[in-house]
Design a protein around this motif. Sequence first.
Motif, PDB file in Angstrom:
ATOM      1  N   ASP A   1       0.855  -1.182   0.000  1.00 14.19           N
ATOM      2  CA  ASP A   1       0.000   0.000   0.000  1.00 14.19           C
ATOM      3  C   ASP A   1       0.896   1.238   0.000  1.00 14.19           C
ATOM      4  O   ASP A   1       0.973   1.989   0.963  1.00 14.19           O
TER       5      ASP A   1
ATOM      6  N   ARG B   1     -11.071   1.861  -3.695  1.00 18.02           N
ATOM      7  CA  ARG B   1     -10.994   3.160  -3.021  1.00 18.02           C
ATOM      8  C   ARG B   1     -11.672   4.255  -3.838  1.00 18.02           C
ATOM      9  O   ARG B   1     -12.392   5.096  -3.295  1.00 18.02           O
TER      10      ARG B   1
ATOM     11  N   TRP C   1      -8.742  -2.031   3.334  1.00 21.92           N
ATOM     12  CA  TRP C   1      -8.232  -1.238   2.203  1.00 21.92           C
ATOM     13  C   TRP C   1      -8.836   0.162   2.167  1.00 21.92           C
ATOM     14  O   TRP C   1      -8.133   1.138   1.919  1.00 21.92           O
ATOM     15  N   ILE C   2     -10.147   0.285   2.434  1.00 24.37           N
ATOM     16  CA  ILE C   2     -10.774   1.615   2.339  1.00 24.37           C
ATOM     17  C   ILE C   2     -10.533   2.468   3.578  1.00 24.37           C
ATOM     18  O   ILE C   2     -10.868   3.646   3.586  1.00 24.37           O
TER      19      ILE C   2
ATOM     20  N   GLY D   1      -9.047   7.733   4.685  1.00 20.81           N
ATOM     21  CA  GLY D   1      -9.483   6.648   3.820  1.00 20.81           C
ATOM     22  C   GLY D   1     -10.784   6.974   3.102  1.00 20.81           C
ATOM     23  O   GLY D   1     -11.493   7.919   3.473  1.00 20.81           O
ATOM     24  N   ALA D   2     -11.109   6.188   2.104  1.00 20.34           N
ATOM     25  CA  ALA D   2     -12.300   6.422   1.287  1.00 20.34           C
ATOM     26  C   ALA D   2     -13.592   6.333   2.103  1.00 20.34           C
ATOM     27  O   ALA D   2     -14.598   6.933   1.736  1.00 20.34           O
TER      28      ALA D   2
END
Length: 182
Positions: free
Chosen positions: A52, A65, A95-96, A103-104
């Motif tokens: 990442d 994302r 991940w988000i 983060g998203a």
Amino acid sequence: MAVRILGLVGSLRAGSHNRQLAETAAKHAPEGIEFALYEGLADLPFYNEDIDVEGSVPQAAAELRETVGAADALLLFSPEYNGTMPAVLKNAIDWISRPYGAGAVSGKPVAVVGTAFGQYGGVWAQDEARKAAGIAGGAVLEDVKLSIPDSVGRFAETHPADDAEVVEQLTEVLRKLAAAAA
């Protein structure tokens, strides 16, 4: 302008009852709500901070994302695997959630629903998903819940989209999520 709600399904199985619930949300989304089902969770590598890195984030993670970032709210569909949420859903949340604090999912309204074989409809898994999404930065709607028990029996011959009670309950979830995003 329509409120855009993105659905993430914690089961990769084509015939998953949770996937069918997400399809029901798409089919019966009330006016003013655009519901889209995210299809790329199977392609996500497990979260690893070593990969990442700006400029070399895996394509599947970058797409997730970007898609989450463009949504106004998230609706997570969680089955229950061994008393908790499936790894695929937890991985998507991881991940988000990054970059930390930006983060998203940060600040986005999030609701969690689902169905499971057991008598409680997967509430443990859904509670875990709410916890993870909240820690990840999402604005979790703790009072917006839908846990449908006995998925194997209830949906053996009836798709959730053809179950009037499920459609009504899911439509209400979408309305509350849209109101939180508005």
